[in-house]
Design a protein around this motif. Structure first.
Motif, short mmCIF file in Angstrom:
data_model
loop_
_atom_site.label_atom_id
_atom_site.label_comp_id
_atom_site.label_asym_id
_atom_site.label_seq_id
_atom_site.Cartn_x
_atom_site.Cartn_y
_atom_site.Cartn_z
N GLU A 2 0.83 -1.20 0.00
CA GLU A 2 0.00 0.00 0.00
C GLU A 2 0.87 1.25 0.00
OE1 GLU A 2 -4.12 0.91 2.24
OE2 GLU A 2 -2.45 0.50 3.55
N SER A 3 0.56 2.20 -0.88
CA SER A 3 1.33 3.44 -0.94
C SER A 3 1.10 4.26 0.32
CB SER A 3 0.93 4.25 -2.16
OG SER A 3 -0.33 4.85 -1.98
N SER A 4 1.97 5.22 0.56
CA SER A 4 1.82 6.07 1.75
C SER A 4 0.54 6.89 1.70
CB SER A 4 3.04 6.96 1.94
OG SER A 4 3.22 7.79 0.81
N LEU A 5 0.13 7.31 0.50
CA LEU A 5 -1.12 8.05 0.35
C LEU A 5 -2.30 7.17 0.73
CD1 LEU A 5 -2.75 10.54 -0.52
CD2 LEU A 5 -2.72 9.62 -2.83
N GLU A 6 -2.33 5.96 0.19
CA GLU A 6 -3.42 5.02 0.50
C GLU A 6 -3.46 4.71 1.99
OE1 GLU A 6 -5.79 3.63 -1.48
OE2 GLU A 6 -5.09 4.83 -3.16
N LYS A 7 -2.28 4.53 2.58
CA LYS A 7 -2.21 4.23 4.01
C LYS A 7 -2.76 5.39 4.83
CE LYS A 7 0.98 2.78 7.59
NZ LYS A 7 2.36 2.50 7.96
N CYS A 8 -2.38 6.61 4.47
CA CYS A 8 -2.86 7.80 5.18
C CYS A 8 -4.37 7.94 5.07
CB CYS A 8 -2.16 9.03 4.62
SG CYS A 8 -2.60 10.56 5.44
N ILE A 83 -2.50 18.95 -3.47
CA ILE A 83 -3.38 17.84 -3.11
C ILE A 83 -4.45 18.35 -2.16
CG2 ILE A 83 -3.54 15.62 -1.91
CD1 ILE A 83 -0.81 14.95 -2.98
N THR A 84 -5.70 18.03 -2.46
CA THR A 84 -6.82 18.43 -1.61
C THR A 84 -7.32 17.23 -0.83
OG1 THR A 84 -7.48 20.11 -3.22
CG2 THR A 84 -9.13 19.45 -1.60
N LEU A 85 -7.40 17.38 0.47
CA LEU A 85 -7.92 16.34 1.35
C LEU A 85 -9.26 16.80 1.88
CD1 LEU A 85 -7.46 13.66 2.89
CD2 LEU A 85 -6.49 15.05 4.74
#
Length: 93
Positions: A2-8, A83-85
């Motif tokens: 899992e990428s760091s973005l997906e993990k976050c 990047i928008t969260l």
């Protein structure tokens, strides 16, 4: 793996009261999402709101946190480094 973005995004989605998460790029393209039906339908609008809010103080070192409140939910929108969260939360206990 899992990428760091997906993990976050997964970690944020598992927090109490969080009902959904959308992470999108500067053009509103969904990079990752959890528990949001049709995230591509609202990601562009959420990105536009974050961009417009940042334009209110263009020389600021920090980006604003935009909070949209409804009767039963809240959306918190923050944009950084293109990047928008967007985090959707329930206000119901």
């Amino acid at each position: 793996m899992e990428s760091s973005l997906e993990k976050c995004v997964t970690e944020i989605a598992q927090k109490p009261s969080v009902t959904g998460v959308i992470c999108s790029d500067a053009n509103g393209l969904v990079l990752s999402s959890r528990n949001v039906e049709s995230p591509e339908c609202c990601s562009g609008g959420l990105t536009a709101v974050a961009t417009a809010a940042a334009a209110l103080e263009p020389h600021s070192d920090t980006r604003p946190l935009v909070i949209i409140e409804g009767d039963a939910s809240v959306v918190e929108i923050h944009q950084t480094d293109g990047i928008t969260l967007s985090v959707f939360k329930s206000t119901q206990q």
